[in-house]
Design a protein around this motif. Structure first.
Motif, PDB file in Angstrom:
ATOM      1  N   SER A  70       3.814   7.673 -32.632  1.00 28.90           N
ATOM      2  CA  SER A  70       4.169   6.251 -32.583  1.00 28.90           C
ATOM      3  C   SER A  70       2.960   5.358 -32.327  1.00 28.90           C
ATOM      4  CB  SER A  70       5.215   6.008 -31.497  1.00 28.90           C
ATOM      5  OG  SER A  70       4.630   6.159 -30.221  1.00 28.90           O
ATOM      6  N   GLN A  71       1.884   5.925 -31.770  1.00 24.32           N
ATOM      7  CA  GLN A  71       0.670   5.160 -31.458  1.00 24.32           C
ATOM      8  C   GLN A  71       0.933   3.997 -30.503  1.00 24.32           C
ATOM      9  OE1 GLN A  71      -2.688   5.734 -32.540  1.00 24.32           O
ATOM     10  NE2 GLN A  71      -1.764   7.713 -32.945  1.00 24.32           N
ATOM     11  N   GLU A  72       1.890   4.173 -29.601  1.00 24.95           N
ATOM     12  CA  GLU A  72       2.155   3.124 -28.618  1.00 24.95           C
ATOM     13  C   GLU A  72       2.568   3.745 -27.293  1.00 24.95           C
ATOM     14  OE1 GLU A  72       6.730   1.874 -29.486  1.00 24.95           O
ATOM     15  OE2 GLU A  72       5.258   1.174 -30.937  1.00 24.95           O
ATOM     16  N   LYS A  73       2.420   2.964 -26.224  1.00 25.77           N
ATOM     17  CA  LYS A  73       2.829   3.411 -24.900  1.00 25.77           C
ATOM     18  C   LYS A  73       4.353   3.454 -24.848  1.00 25.77           C
ATOM     19  CE  LYS A  73       2.674   2.050 -20.085  1.00 25.77           C
ATOM     20  NZ  LYS A  73       2.228   1.052 -19.129  1.00 25.77           N
ATOM     21  N   LYS A  74       4.889   4.508 -24.243  1.00 24.65           N
ATOM     22  CA  LYS A  74       6.339   4.633 -24.130  1.00 24.65           C
ATOM     23  C   LYS A  74       6.710   4.982 -22.696  1.00 24.65           C
ATOM     24  CE  LYS A  74       7.416   5.601 -28.785  1.00 24.65           C
ATOM     25  NZ  LYS A  74       8.546   5.805 -29.600  1.00 24.65           N
ATOM     26  N   GLU A  75       7.821   4.449 -22.264  1.00 23.30           N
ATOM     27  CA  GLU A  75       8.376   4.790 -20.955  1.00 23.30           C
ATOM     28  C   GLU A  75       9.853   5.112 -21.121  1.00 23.30           C
ATOM     29  OE1 GLU A  75       7.784   2.153 -17.666  1.00 23.30           O
ATOM     30  OE2 GLU A  75       5.723   1.708 -18.284  1.00 23.30           O
ATOM     31  N   TYR A  76      10.269   6.172 -20.441  1.00 27.50           N
ATOM     32  CA  TYR A  76      11.675   6.554 -20.446  1.00 27.50           C
ATOM     33  C   TYR A  76      12.134   6.595 -18.998  1.00 27.50           C
ATOM     34  CZ  TYR A  76      10.415   8.028 -25.145  1.00 27.50           C
ATOM     35  OH  TYR A  76       9.958   8.050 -26.434  1.00 27.50           O
ATOM     36  N   HIS A  77      13.259   5.982 -18.710  1.00 27.51           N
ATOM     37  CA  HIS A  77      13.726   5.893 -17.332  1.00 27.51           C
ATOM     38  C   HIS A  77      14.968   6.744 -17.068  1.00 27.51           C
ATOM     39  CE1 HIS A  77      10.801   2.781 -16.519  1.00 27.51           C
ATOM     40  NE2 HIS A  77      11.121   2.257 -17.684  1.00 27.51           N
ATOM     41  N   SER A  78      15.488   7.359 -18.106  1.00 30.58           N
ATOM     42  CA  SER A  78      16.624   8.258 -17.916  1.00 30.58           C
ATOM     43  C   SER A  78      16.614   9.301 -19.031  1.00 30.58           C
ATOM     44  CB  SER A  78      17.950   7.490 -17.933  1.00 30.58           C
ATOM     45  OG  SER A  78      18.254   7.055 -19.237  1.00 30.58           O
ATOM     46  N   PHE A  79      17.326  10.362 -18.772  1.00 27.27           N
ATOM     47  CA  PHE A  79      17.423  11.452 -19.739  1.00 27.27           C
ATOM     48  C   PHE A  79      17.963  10.950 -21.078  1.00 27.27           C
ATOM     49  CE2 PHE A  79      19.890  14.953 -21.631  1.00 27.27           C
ATOM     50  CZ  PHE A  79      18.886  15.904 -21.756  1.00 27.27           C
ATOM     51  N   ASN A  80      18.961  10.081 -21.041  1.00 24.43           N
ATOM     52  CA  ASN A  80      19.599   9.594 -22.269  1.00 24.43           C
ATOM     53  C   ASN A  80      18.686   8.712 -23.122  1.00 24.43           C
ATOM     54  OD1 ASN A  80      21.978  10.971 -21.794  1.00 24.43           O
ATOM     55  ND2 ASN A  80      22.825   9.306 -20.579  1.00 24.43           N
ATOM     56  N   GLU A  81      17.645   8.150 -22.537  1.00 22.23           N
ATOM     57  CA  GLU A  81      16.703   7.333 -23.299  1.00 22.23           C
ATOM     58  C   GLU A  81      15.740   8.190 -24.131  1.00 22.23           C
ATOM     59  OE1 GLU A  81      14.565   4.736 -20.703  1.00 22.23           O
ATOM     60  OE2 GLU A  81      16.341   3.632 -20.104  1.00 22.23           O
ATOM     61  N   LEU A  82      15.603   9.442 -23.763  1.00 25.03           N
ATOM     62  CA  LEU A  82      14.668  10.327 -24.469  1.00 25.03           C
ATOM     63  C   LEU A  82      15.139  10.583 -25.894  1.00 25.03           C
ATOM     64  CD1 LEU A  82      14.112  12.941 -21.642  1.00 25.03           C
ATOM     65  CD2 LEU A  82      12.389  11.357 -22.524  1.00 25.03           C
ATOM     66  N   PRO A  83      14.192  10.796 -26.810  1.00 23.55           N
ATOM     67  CA  PRO A  83      14.582  11.186 -28.172  1.00 23.55           C
ATOM     68  C   PRO A  83      15.340  12.517 -28.152  1.00 23.55           C
ATOM     69  CG  PRO A  83      12.284  10.495 -28.111  1.00 23.55           C
ATOM     70  CD  PRO A  83      12.755  10.580 -26.686  1.00 23.55           C
ATOM     71  N   ALA A  84      16.184  12.714 -29.151  1.00 26.61           N
ATOM     72  CA  ALA A  84      17.057  13.899 -29.205  1.00 26.61           C
ATOM     73  C   ALA A  84      16.273  15.206 -29.158  1.00 26.61           C
ATOM     74  CB  ALA A  84      17.926  13.846 -30.456  1.00 26.61           C
ATOM     75  N   ASN A  85      15.123  15.277 -29.854  1.00 19.85           N
ATOM     76  CA  ASN A  85      14.364  16.536 -29.869  1.00 19.85           C
ATOM     77  C   ASN A  85      13.810  16.884 -28.483  1.00 19.85           C
ATOM     78  OD1 ASN A  85      12.492  14.327 -30.182  1.00 19.85           O
ATOM     79  ND2 ASN A  85      10.941  15.803 -30.796  1.00 19.85           N
ATOM     80  N   ILE A  86      13.483  15.883 -27.693  1.00 24.24           N
ATOM     81  CA  ILE A  86      12.957  16.137 -26.345  1.00 24.24           C
ATOM     82  C   ILE A  86      14.098  16.535 -25.406  1.00 24.24           C
ATOM     83  CG2 ILE A  86      11.753  15.119 -24.377  1.00 24.24           C
ATOM     84  CD1 ILE A  86      10.209  13.406 -26.455  1.00 24.24           C
ATOM     85  N   ARG A  87      15.244  15.881 -25.534  1.00 27.54           N
ATOM     86  CA  ARG A  87      16.419  16.279 -24.735  1.00 27.54           C
ATOM     87  C   ARG A  87      16.787  17.731 -25.030  1.00 27.54           C
ATOM     88  NH1 ARG A  87      18.697  11.271 -26.589  1.00 27.54           N
ATOM     89  NH2 ARG A  87      20.214  12.487 -27.740  1.00 27.54           N
ATOM     90  N   LYS A  88      16.676  18.112 -26.312  1.00 32.44           N
ATOM     91  CA  LYS A  88      16.979  19.493 -26.713  1.00 32.44           C
ATOM     92  C   LYS A  88      16.024  20.468 -26.013  1.00 32.44           C
ATOM     93  CE  LYS A  88      16.968  22.513 -30.734  1.00 32.44           C
ATOM     94  NZ  LYS A  88      16.668  22.611 -32.163  1.00 32.44           N
TER      95      LYS A  88
END
Length: 103
Positions: free
Chosen positions: A63-81
């Protein structure tokens, strides 16, 4: 507590088993000081044991950008997997195939 890395070279440089390239001397020394002050050690893990970190890293690189996730559900599906596979303790195996030449 231990810190895992999938870079065997980094682990060996931090643990003074390999010579550190001059470009990295200050950085590696800073890492050593911080690890010592936190009383941590670095161990090597194979890439298969590091799938969540690899997935998060690839997400940021792609993505070439800074990202922040604050909960499990905000994560992309492949990372949750990947996280769910880790939690279920399902082994992640490295399988190499070899081509056999029949003449």
């Amino acid at each position: 507590m231990t810190i895992e890395t999938d870079s065997l070279a980094l682990k060996k440089m931090i643990n003074k088993q390999w010579k550190v390239p001059w470009e990295l001397i200050e950085l590696i020394e800073d890492i050593r000081v911080k690890l010592h002050s936190m009383q941590r050690q670095v161990i090597h893990t194979f890439r298969e044991g590091n799938t969540v970190t690899d997935a998060l890293t690839n997400e940021v690189i792609d993505s070439q950008e800074k990202k922040e996730y604050h909960s499990f559900n905000e994560l992309p599906a492949n990372i949750r997997k990947c996280i769910n596979i880790d939690k279920a303790q399902i082994p992640n195996l490295r399988i190499r195939t070899r081509k056999i030449n029949i003449q």
